[in-house]
Design an enzyme around this catalytic site. Sequence first.
Site, PDB file in Angstrom:
ATOM      1  CD  GLU A  89      38.270  24.090  66.215  1.00  0.00           C
ATOM      2  OE1 GLU A  89      37.362  23.916  67.009  1.00  0.00           O
ATOM      3  OE2 GLU A  89      39.114  23.220  65.932  1.00  0.00           O
TER       4      GLU A  89
ATOM      5  CB  CYS B 134      45.478  21.910  60.251  1.00  0.00           C
ATOM      6  SG  CYS B 134      43.947  21.013  60.285  1.00  0.00           S
TER       7      CYS B 134
ATOM      8  CB  CYS C  82      31.557  18.774  59.410  1.00  0.00           C
ATOM      9  SG  CYS C  82      31.922  17.494  58.179  1.00  0.00           S
TER      10      CYS C  82
ATOM     11  CB  CYS D 191      32.817  11.082  61.568  1.00  0.00           C
ATOM     12  SG  CYS D 191      33.035  11.154  59.780  1.00  0.00           S
TER      13      CYS D 191
ATOM     14  CB  CYS E 185      34.511  14.003  64.075  1.00  0.00           C
ATOM     15  SG  CYS E 185      35.058  15.621  63.524  1.00  0.00           S
TER      16      CYS E 185
ATOM     17  CB  CYS F  87      38.957  17.838  63.638  1.00  0.00           C
ATOM     18  SG  CYS F  87      37.758  18.359  62.474  1.00  0.00           S
TER      19      CYS F  87
HETATM   20  N1  SAH Z   1      36.256  15.987  56.475  1.00  0.00           N
HETATM   21  C1  SAH Z   1      37.624  15.709  56.183  1.00  0.00           C
HETATM   22  C2  SAH Z   1      38.615  16.637  56.859  1.00  0.00           C
HETATM   23  C3  SAH Z   1      38.395  16.998  58.310  1.00  0.00           C
HETATM   24  S1  SAH Z   1      38.752  15.845  59.571  1.00  0.00           S
HETATM   25  C4  SAH Z   1      37.945  14.261  56.502  1.00  0.00           C
HETATM   26  O1  SAH Z   1      37.094  13.558  57.008  1.00  0.00           O
HETATM   27  O2  SAH Z   1      39.039  13.814  56.192  1.00  0.00           O
HETATM   28  C5  SAH Z   1      40.464  15.744  59.681  1.00  0.00           C
HETATM   29  C6  SAH Z   1      40.935  14.467  60.352  1.00  0.00           C
HETATM   30  O3  SAH Z   1      40.779  14.535  61.775  1.00  0.00           O
HETATM   31  C7  SAH Z   1      40.144  13.268  59.880  1.00  0.00           C
HETATM   32  O4  SAH Z   1      40.951  12.184  59.555  1.00  0.00           O
HETATM   33  C8  SAH Z   1      39.279  12.996  61.083  1.00  0.00           C
HETATM   34  O5  SAH Z   1      38.816  11.724  61.022  1.00  0.00           O
HETATM   35  C9  SAH Z   1      40.228  13.336  62.238  1.00  0.00           C
HETATM   36  N2  SAH Z   1      39.571  13.465  63.561  1.00  0.00           N
HETATM   37  C10 SAH Z   1      38.335  13.901  63.843  1.00  0.00           C
HETATM   38  N3  SAH Z   1      38.063  13.805  65.168  1.00  0.00           N
HETATM   39  C11 SAH Z   1      39.159  13.276  65.751  1.00  0.00           C
HETATM   40  C12 SAH Z   1      39.504  12.917  67.108  1.00  0.00           C
HETATM   41  N4  SAH Z   1      38.656  13.080  68.113  1.00  0.00           N
HETATM   42  N5  SAH Z   1      40.717  12.372  67.333  1.00  0.00           N
HETATM   43  C13 SAH Z   1      41.598  12.203  66.319  1.00  0.00           C
HETATM   44  N6  SAH Z   1      41.337  12.529  65.037  1.00  0.00           N
HETATM   45  C14 SAH Z   1      40.135  13.055  64.735  1.00  0.00           C
END
Ligand code: SAH
Length: 354
Positions: free
Chosen positions: A91, A105, A112, A116, A119, A338
Amino acid sequence: MTKISIHNQLQLRDLLQEHKIPAFRYGQIENAIYKNFITDFDEIQTIPKDLRNLLKENCFYQSLTVDHEATSSNGQTTKFLFKTTDDLLIEAVLMRHLTGRNTLCISCQAGCPMACSFCATGKLWLQKNLQLHEIIEQVMYAAKLLDSEGSKLRNIVFMGMGEPMLNYEPMKEAISMFCAQKKFDLANRRVTVSTCGIVPGINKFADDFPQTGLAISLHAPNDEIRKSIMPVDHTYNLDTLMTSLDRYTQKTNKRIFYEYIMINGVNDHLKLADELGKLLQWRLAHVNFIPYNPGEGTGGTYAATPRFIIERFQKILEKYGVVSTIRATMGDDINAACGQLARKKKEEEKKQEA
Ligand code: SAH
């Protein structure tokens, strides 16, 4: 023979050299692709026909196909779901700010490995590292779209799918292409890499890119909570992370962006605002609160923190002299957080197969 990507400048230069094409021709091709947005090699009028044929036989312009493209109802956000030649979905999200500060972005991995808990991309696990041209093609596609709207790309953030510090070399080469005057011509500070806290990557990044932006997905001010939502904290705990970030600041004198997703009842207790304030008060920091996006594919166990609590958090941080902003949510109606679109699509495919 497999074709090479037009964006792979080393291979392209080799090809030209092999065929005894003078070096200045590379500049003409570069100009056609990145400045005039020509997609068909036949239309590059500045180079001789033989060279156009050589490009046609040996190179491809774009490997990604557009699986889905959606623009939010206010026209500001466009989400692209691309498919790689090996059928993986990635994406990119384009945010058109009214000030003309267009930001793209992009993804650096399909899926990944970081897992987390909040995510959607993490739920897909790692499918593959993107190659350089797959990263560049996302940018090329959006830059061309903006050009057709009479506009320009201003910022690029590695905040899509994947962990950039785990696909370091292609990311590194991509950034140098973004900042090359003859290519995307962005100032270094207009590119930002976001990481969940991969310390060896951050250390290398500080040496390689002292001018490029760094964002840290912090999401908690202590190891206990951070470990419970971000497995990476088991490998690089907060102490190790902050030591590496202090080194980064010493080397670069740049402010670090700390992202903090606000998840109801998980990391939004007001006493954590004090902890966060204490952690960052002597550091060159900017906190960006991200209201948790509960869209599809994130598991459904979390909810967003109410806005007034985020504002209270901000007030507490102010006491410590820590600057913060709340991220405007853009593109909620098109699953723009994301990994959400890729995961939704995968689930739909599964349902169809069942
Ligand atoms: N791996 C990298 C970049 C990708 S995530 C990182 O962790 O920074 C990009 C951002 O989107 C991160 O800050 C992540 O924590 C956030 N993100 C992921 N899922 C999300 C969600 N459901 N709501 C809001 N932000 C989210």
